[in-house]
Design a protein around this motif. Sequence first.
Motif, PDB file in Angstrom:
ATOM      1  N   ALA A  23       0.820  -1.203   0.000  1.00 28.81           N
ATOM      2  CA  ALA A  23       0.000   0.000   0.000  1.00 28.81           C
ATOM      3  C   ALA A  23       0.863   1.265   0.000  1.00 28.81           C
ATOM      4  N   ALA A  24       2.046   1.153   0.592  1.00 26.04           N
ATOM      5  CA  ALA A  24       2.917   2.325   0.710  1.00 26.04           C
ATOM      6  C   ALA A  24       3.819   2.477  -0.505  1.00 26.04           C
ATOM      7  N   LEU A  25       4.008   1.364  -1.252  1.00 26.39           N
ATOM      8  CA  LEU A  25       4.982   1.348  -2.352  1.00 26.39           C
ATOM      9  C   LEU A  25       4.825   2.503  -3.343  1.00 26.39           C
ATOM     10  N   PRO A  26       3.577   2.805  -3.801  1.00 26.47           N
ATOM     11  CA  PRO A  26       3.476   3.889  -4.800  1.00 26.47           C
ATOM     12  C   PRO A  26       3.871   5.262  -4.258  1.00 26.47           C
ATOM     13  N   HIS A  27       3.890   5.413  -2.925  1.00 24.80           N
ATOM     14  CA  HIS A  27       4.132   6.741  -2.346  1.00 24.80           C
ATOM     15  C   HIS A  27       5.552   6.936  -1.846  1.00 24.80           C
ATOM     16  N   VAL A  28       6.346   5.863  -1.865  1.00 23.80           N
ATOM     17  CA  VAL A  28       7.656   5.927  -1.228  1.00 23.80           C
ATOM     18  C   VAL A  28       8.543   7.003  -1.847  1.00 23.80           C
ATOM     19  N   LEU A  29       8.323   7.250  -3.171  1.00 29.48           N
ATOM     20  CA  LEU A  29       9.172   8.240  -3.842  1.00 29.48           C
ATOM     21  C   LEU A  29       8.659   9.666  -3.652  1.00 29.48           C
ATOM     22  N   GLU A  30       7.502   9.819  -2.987  1.00 31.86           N
ATOM     23  CA  GLU A  30       6.966  11.161  -2.784  1.00 31.86           C
ATOM     24  C   GLU A  30       7.747  11.884  -1.694  1.00 31.86           C
ATOM     25  N   ARG A  31       7.723  13.205  -1.805  1.00 33.09           N
ATOM     26  CA  ARG A  31       8.452  14.002  -0.823  1.00 33.09           C
ATOM     27  C   ARG A  31       7.779  13.892   0.540  1.00 33.09           C
ATOM     28  N   PHE A  32       8.547  13.791   1.566  1.00 35.66           N
ATOM     29  CA  PHE A  32       8.102  13.751   2.953  1.00 35.66           C
ATOM     30  C   PHE A  32       7.204  12.548   3.262  1.00 35.66           C
ATOM     31  N   LEU A  78      14.683   9.544  -1.060  1.00 35.21           N
ATOM     32  CA  LEU A  78      14.229   8.918  -2.296  1.00 35.21           C
ATOM     33  C   LEU A  78      13.608   9.949  -3.233  1.00 35.21           C
ATOM     34  N   ALA A  79      12.988  10.992  -2.653  1.00 33.60           N
ATOM     35  CA  ALA A  79      12.413  12.046  -3.495  1.00 33.60           C
ATOM     36  C   ALA A  79      13.524  12.754  -4.267  1.00 33.60           C
ATOM     37  N   ILE A  80      14.662  12.946  -3.598  1.00 32.06           N
ATOM     38  CA  ILE A  80      15.813  13.562  -4.276  1.00 32.06           C
ATOM     39  C   ILE A  80      16.301  12.653  -5.395  1.00 32.06           C
TER      40      ILE A  80
END
Lengths: 493, 234
Positions: free
Chosen positions: A416-425, A443-445
């Motif tokens: 469930a978290a996988l799609p958001h891991v690259l999002e900032r904060f 990861l966002a960087i």
Amino acid sequence: MSKAKKSHSIAFRLIAAVLAVELLSALLIGFLSFGYERHIHFLAFDAILHGRVASVLGAVQDAEDTQDNVILDKTDLHFPKDDIYEVYDAQGRVLGRSSNWHGMSAPLPEPPHHHDRYFHLVLSGQQYRVLVCRGSRTVDAGAPGGGKLRHITVLYGAPTARLWHAIRAAVEFYAAGSILLLAVTGPLIAWLLHRGLLPLRQLAALASRVSADSWQFSPPASARTTPELAPLTTAMESVLQRLERSFTQQRTFVSDAAHELKTAVAVVKSSLQLLGLRQRTPHEYQAGLDRSLADIERLEELVAKMLTLARVEDSSATSGPPAVADLAECVHQGVAQLASVAELRRVRMETEVPAGSRAAVPLTQEDCSMLISNLLLNAIQHSPPESSVHLRVTLGQQPGTVEFRVEDHGDGIDPAALPHVLERFYRGDPSRARSTGGAGLGLAICKAVVERAGGSIVLASRPAQDTTVTVSLPLVPHPGAEASPASAWLRTG
Amino acid sequence: MRVLLVEDEVRLADNLADALRDGPGFAVDCALDGLDGDRMAGNRCYDLIILDLMLPRLDGHGLLQRLRAREDATPVLILTAKEGKETIVELLNAGADDYLAKPFDLGELIARAKALIRRGKGAAHPLFAVPGLEVNTLEQTVRRNGVLVDLSPTEYRILEYLIHHPRRIFSKRELLEHLYDYNWEHHSNVIEAHVSNLRKKLDAVLPGAEPVIETLRGRGYRMAIGPEQAVVQS
């Protein structure tokens, strides 16, 4: 003086165009009707002239004299009083003429044989159309030898004033009709256009309400169903949606950044205030100062990361020569940088870079090292002790790309978290975030760095087994090689 | 007094807990996410809940709504880093009692926490006085007929808790729950000793007078002096 030429509304232009076309057709109709009427009226006029000439010819009779002359008997001739006629024979002797006619001032040109001849003349201020006809009369038709044939010429003219009057009246009728039509259709078209452009006005009114604070845009059904407006409506909707999304993202970023910064400042402030709450021993002060310093270092790191992200995401800041980084060199740097962290956590780092590969990617050396060390650090932080982190560099599946994978054998990421891991904060998994202490920017960087270079970053994870980050980057010519990227890759040296 | 602190930033939670224990001498429990916080608040043994807004799993707003939905009237102090008046109005309307914007002043936080606890117990002033006894919760001092009584921190906390509701009976368990954090059960044997010491110190000032604290066997303790009509509700 206005710089831009004043542009008129669509309705104005359409009305002007329709009226211009109407005016043009009115002129054309006037011109054509004039020609047609003139033709018809002259045909009728000439037929009348012919009839009159025939009547005059009929009135030429045998003079019953010895020379077998002919004379004109006017008793049965009743013509309009303005008409003129004259009859003369082959010798030019006038046999008779109307009372208002005194003969030509100049001798008449000889009419051609078997042909009628028309000409115009002005008599006492009136235009006349004159027909000159040749005819013949047989004298003593009953006499032996067939009698004598006398050639005579008849001239008949009638004023054309009435003719022109009729033609003008007809043309005037058509012209008046056209002008009336123009006068009626002008307002009618304006009204119809006003009605027809209603969907456009509704759309514009709704679109004008959209602002950065209110993205509500529900186009009217009329705009959706109008074939000309449907593409515009769809385009506006999608543009607004994209804009709103990016605005929301920006706002979320600012709000998240504010939260992170304020919290970090609150930590520092409370650490120092806690120290001053009461009298403490030098040892306690020292420990408190150390903690405060650590807190400030975390704040510093957070600010540095936010600035890095802002720098990488600012696509306008591309200046100077195009960036080129040697991937193998960056891997080497990244591994060296994290060796102590890995040792501390008892995690092995294994790298697999083809020997002598000279792959170059469009990143600065600094960004490329940061990308690799961020990914490695992330993997190390999520690895259990005595496990290994694997970094493998290979040629990409797409031609002209290079791929590297960083794999850890940690607890994996919740699907469930996988799609958001690259999002900032993003800190969807609090235990993960807490154990690493990151603000969710690393990861966002990485994502921003990869996307700026035109590559892609993909995360795959099997919970409780492993997590793999795959980065694909385009290859560029190596600064030390003059050959194409693909052969540069294969070259060994 | 026992406080629940729901804050996901570990360092901030540590500092706040230390300050609340050090300063006013509260017992503090920490929860690092919203769901844990909600579960712990369900025990209903807290005199105040300090709540961060941005929390993993369940945010502060959601926790507050759950709390108020089950008619838990515990005072709630919100810590927020969010901008905007709307958020604050929304929170106060959702049942929050007060808020502090990050980064806040530790002294202000403690003062607000104390005021909220006091208000939650129906007292308007930090100075409590019943005939013959005065408790100043700001200075943490106790005077018996004008004479300063020297109490240990635990003894003071027991007295402070009791004086919020004179003549009300508090069970031993309730006292334990509100004076100690999650491991209160370890203290169950010593509380009797603390109450006994407290009673002795208070009565020693005025020998022969009515005892300040009564022990009702099997039921608990109560402050015997004060207004005649006992307050029944908590």
